[in-house]
Design an enzyme around this catalytic site. Structure first.
Site, PDB file in Angstrom:
ATOM      1  N   CYS A 134       0.728  -1.120   0.117  1.00  0.00           N
ATOM      2  CA  CYS A 134       0.105  -0.148  -0.085  1.00  0.00           C
ATOM      3  C   CYS A 134       0.659   1.141  -0.027  1.00  0.00           C
ATOM      4  CB  CYS A 134      -0.906  -0.065   1.227  1.00  0.00           C
ATOM      5  SG  CYS A 134      -1.689  -1.573   1.677  1.00  0.00           S
ATOM      6  N   ARG A 138       6.292 -11.277   5.583  1.00  0.00           N
ATOM      7  CA  ARG A 138       5.652 -11.075   7.116  1.00  0.00           C
ATOM      8  C   ARG A 138       6.235 -12.206   7.924  1.00  0.00           C
ATOM      9  NH1 ARG A 138      -0.551  -9.717   5.499  1.00  0.00           N
ATOM     10  NH2 ARG A 138      -0.288  -8.130   3.749  1.00  0.00           N
ATOM     11  N   GLN A 148       0.962 -11.035  -3.364  1.00  0.00           N
ATOM     12  CA  GLN A 148      -0.644 -10.415  -3.148  1.00  0.00           C
ATOM     13  C   GLN A 148      -0.810  -9.898  -4.515  1.00  0.00           C
ATOM     14  OE1 GLN A 148      -0.319  -7.578  -0.044  1.00  0.00           O
ATOM     15  NE2 GLN A 148      -1.835  -8.646   1.202  1.00  0.00           N
ATOM     16  N   ASP A 181      -2.596  -7.211  -5.361  1.00  0.00           N
ATOM     17  CA  ASP A 181      -2.924  -5.833  -4.702  1.00  0.00           C
ATOM     18  C   ASP A 181      -3.369  -4.980  -5.666  1.00  0.00           C
ATOM     19  OD1 ASP A 181      -3.128  -4.975  -2.144  1.00  0.00           O
ATOM     20  OD2 ASP A 181      -0.975  -4.828  -1.748  1.00  0.00           O
ATOM     21  N   HIS A 183      -5.205  -0.891  -5.827  1.00  0.00           N
ATOM     22  CA  HIS A 183      -5.646   0.365  -5.178  1.00  0.00           C
ATOM     23  C   HIS A 183      -6.237   1.319  -5.807  1.00  0.00           C
ATOM     24  CE1 HIS A 183      -2.491  -1.227  -2.262  1.00  0.00           C
ATOM     25  NE2 HIS A 183      -3.386  -0.862  -1.536  1.00  0.00           N
ATOM     26  N   LYS A 230     -15.526  -2.572   5.065  1.00  0.00           N
ATOM     27  CA  LYS A 230     -15.128  -3.469   4.304  1.00  0.00           C
ATOM     28  C   LYS A 230     -16.018  -4.456   3.710  1.00  0.00           C
ATOM     29  CE  LYS A 230     -12.704  -6.473   7.539  1.00  0.00           C
ATOM     30  NZ  LYS A 230     -11.799  -7.233   7.981  1.00  0.00           N
ATOM     31  N   HIS A 276      -8.624  -0.331  -0.990  1.00  0.00           N
ATOM     32  CA  HIS A 276      -7.767  -1.538  -1.072  1.00  0.00           C
ATOM     33  C   HIS A 276      -8.424  -2.610  -1.618  1.00  0.00           C
ATOM     34  CE1 HIS A 276      -4.563   0.189   2.011  1.00  0.00           C
ATOM     35  NE2 HIS A 276      -5.651   0.644   2.355  1.00  0.00           N
TER      36      HIS A 276
END
Length: 694
Positions: free
Chosen positions: A386, A415, A433, A435, A437, A517, A563
């Site tokens: 992000c 992680r 990911q 991902d 945005h 969310k 996100h």
């Protein structure tokens, strides 16, 4: 047939075997496949006649292709073998209809599971006086309880504990709630010498000094009974627990409070249901899940590995698995490009200052690896993508005319996970990911969420997932952002779900502190739910980084940030896909789509040339490496779950053709090579089975 194959050459077998003399038009490849199918049919028919489970003959027939419901190769000229195959299927008993399994949303089931956990702990302490109790919650499919005991439990102990539980259930002992003061509870716990319970009591009061302290007893007042710190709920008495719907399943280790520096405890897992039929269905699903375990299939199919020499939780994609990953990524990129997204690539690490600005270092430090020093500055390997997308937005002056901006990235993150929590592809330390945005205006939010839901459905459906469980989570007590923006964002999420026509549940107060969310769980082939996709509004990062755009009146406004992830991570989604398909990928996604099985090395040059032409057309084809009989080649191809097989002998070479058989069932027949290429390429492009592309 297999014993003859071991002794005879191809030509001798073709001239000597009685069936071949009776059916001169049948090719050797067709005969071999038909003979193996007939043998498989006989095994299954014998199992059905003895009322044996299908798995009894499954091992004996493991070398045979799973074509029982389909015509065999060459069966158009060997109807006797074809009829034997069909009759075996007709005689096999139909599998029982699945029993619907309730969830913990069923309050009575939740009470049963919670109460059963207490009864198990009571049984353990009656049998093993040196066992101390810790916690024993209900979980998705049952319950567990953690014990501190000098000696390890063994599998045989589970039977002994279950027998004691059955006795307690038969006594119909009441569950009684008692509320008491902190000092009274502390005195009782100390008298019972239960140090873990004392720590739990202290944590309750530390969190809320006014919280009620309650214990639940099992047994009559004034008589010997068992009790535990507990808020409930429970059944009225142990007799309400269905002993024939309860089972103790396994023993595992667990650190107290999940902390590796604390004592290692022994965890006993159990399951509890409302009826014996539900327990039987649960066991059936568990057995099926074991057969589909992605860790075992990943090794068997040579898809991936986790090399301990490199460290736990780090995935090595092998060539066959990497082919599937490439197909996943290619479709993902195509779908996103078509959906108006731009693709980004960002670094794998950044200055620690970035993670402090984003808040990750303050709120997520336990999930991050240690920093590294670079020329006197602290750098952090990224746990999230992000902040990188936020910096990309901030790099230019933005106008309301530029919005929405949709940016997506297949970004690898790292992680920290404790070694005890690592689990195949489902829990790793490095993963990619999918991902994305979206930066948009408030009035664009509903349409953007609708677009994300549409794209999510497109991608999940492509991989065979069409049933979802959707949850909308709203504002928690502690949150950033005004009431007005929270209301707008939550309304936009509701509006998008309504327009989509998807049913959903609401988790009031379950949103993140930075925004509401939507979470989407997908249902796999055996009914399990997996958390994958998420859409999250974020009012926090735009505020922390001072993101803005020039509004129509020339002022400065803060964009709304979304996100979103669809796979969640490539690794986890691949694990779910393996288990849902049992490693039997659809044709368009199979690592190897077609394998040619030459009857002898004489036909290998033809096979090599055919494979070269197939590959040029984008078909993932290969030739069996040889050195083994056709029967063995078929067995190996079946184990590798190759969807299309073709035995190649003199007839196929002479006709410049391939006789194609679908391992899952169905016959494409003998096709000229160019026509075979055309059919297979069309099937791959349309993501259908080849028989549908004929």
């Amino acid at each position: 047939a297999s014993s003859c194959l071991a002794r005879c050459s191809a030509s001798a077998f073709q001239s000597a075997h009685p069936c071949m003399r009776l059916l001169p038009g049948l090719s050797l490849g067709g005969f071999l496949m038909s003979a193996l199918l007939a043998r498989s049919a006989a095994l299954n028919a014998a199992a059905a006649a003895r009322r044996l489970p299908a798995s009894t003959c499954g091992r004996a027939a493991a070398a045979l292709p799973r074509l029982l419901a389909a015509p065999a190769m060459g069966s158009r000229r060997c109807s006797g073998l074809r009829m034997a195959d069909q009759s075996a299927v007709a005689e096999a008993p139909a599998p029982p209809a699945p029993v619907p399994l309730p969830t913990n949303a069923n309050e009575q089931l939740l009470r049963i599971r919670h109460s059963t956990a207490h009864v198990m702990a009571m049984a353990v302490q009656r049998l093993y006086k040196d066992a101390r109790v810790t916690i024993g919650p209900w979980i998705e499919k049952g319950f567990y309880y953690d014990f501190d005991r000098p000696e390890p439990f063994a599998e045989k102990d589970l039977r002994r504990i279950k027998k004691e539980m059955d006795k307690l259930i038969g006594l119909k002992l009441p569950f009684r709630r008692e509320e008491l003061s902190f000092d009274e509870a502390k005195a009782r716990i100390e008298a019972a010498d239960e140090p873990y319970k004392l720590e739990i009591l202290d944590s309750i009061v530390a969190k809320d000094p006014d919280a009620p302290i309650t214990i639940f007893h099992i047994g009559e007042p004034g008589k010997a009974n068992w009790w535990d710190l507990c808020a409930g709920p429970h059944v009225e008495h142990t007799g309400q627990l269905p002993k024939d719907a309860i089972d103790l399943e396994s023993i595992a280790g667990a650190y107290w409070r999940g902390d590796e520096a604390r004592p290692m405890l022994q965890r006993i897992y159990g399951t509890a249901w409302e009826s014996a039929e539900q327990l039987a269905e649960h066991r059936r699903i568990q057995e099926e899940a074991k057969r589909r375990d992605h860790r075992a299939l990943g090794k068997q199919l040579r898809l991936f590995s986790i090399q301990q020499e490199a460290g736990g939780g780090l995935v090595f994609w092998h060539p066959r698995g990497a082919r599937v990953r490439r197909l996943m990524e290619d479709f993902w990129r195509e779908a996103h490009t078509a959906g108006g997204y731009e693709l980004l690539y960002t670094p794998h690490m950044a200055s620690l200052d970035l993670w402090k600005t984003s808040g990750h270092f303050d709120f997520y430090a336990d999930g991050m690896f240690d920093q590294m020093e670079v020329e006197g500055a602290q750098y952090q390997i990224k746990p999230m993508n992000c902040p990188f997308h936020v910096l990309t937005y901030k790099d230019e002056k933005r106008s309301y005319r530029d919005l929405p901006l949709r940016w997506a990235e297949l970004g690898t993150v790292y992680r920290y996970e404790r070694s005890g929590t690592l689990n195949g592809l489902f829990r790793v330390r490095g993963f990619t990911q999918d991902d994305a945005h979206i930066f948009c205006l408030p009035e664009q939010l509903a349409d953007e969420i609708q677009g994300v839901l549409d794209l999510t459905e497109t991608i999940l459906t492509k991989f065979g997932f069409t049933e979802y469980e959707v949850m909308l989570s709203t504002r928690p007590d502690k949150a950033v952002g005004s009431d007005e923006i929270w209301d707008k964002a939550t309304s936009a999420l509701r509006e998008a779900l309504g327009a989509k026509g998807w049913e959903y549940d609401v988790d009031e107060g379950g949103g993140a502190f930075y925004g509401p969310k939507i979470d989407i769980k997908i249902r796999d082939a055996i009914g399990r739910l997996w958390q994958c996709s998420t859409i999250q509004c974020d009012f926090n990062l735009p505020q922390r980084f001072g993101l803005e755009y020039v509004s129509p009146d020339g002022g400065r406004e803060q964009p709304i940030m979304l996100h979103r992830a669809i796979f969640g991570s490539l690794e986890r989604f691949f694990g779910v896909l393996i288990e849902s398909t049992a490693g039997d990928f659809p044709f368009w996604l199979a690592p190897t789509q077609l394998r040619l099985l030459p009857v002898s090395d004489d036909y290998r040059p033809y096979c090599d040339a055919a494979v070269a032409r197939l590959k040029a057309a984008g078909i993932r084809a290969e030739v069996d490496p040889g050195g083994r009989s056709v029967g063995k080649q078929i067995k190996v191809a079946n184990q590798d779950k190759v969807p299309i097989l073709s035995v190649v002998g003199e007839a196929e070479v002479g006709a410049n053709a391939l006789k194609l058989e679908m391992r899952k069932g169905g016959e494409l027949g003998e096709l000229p090579l160019e026509r075979a290429i055309e059919v297979l390429a069309a099937a791959a492009e349309k993501a259908v089975e080849p028989i549908e592309a004929l």
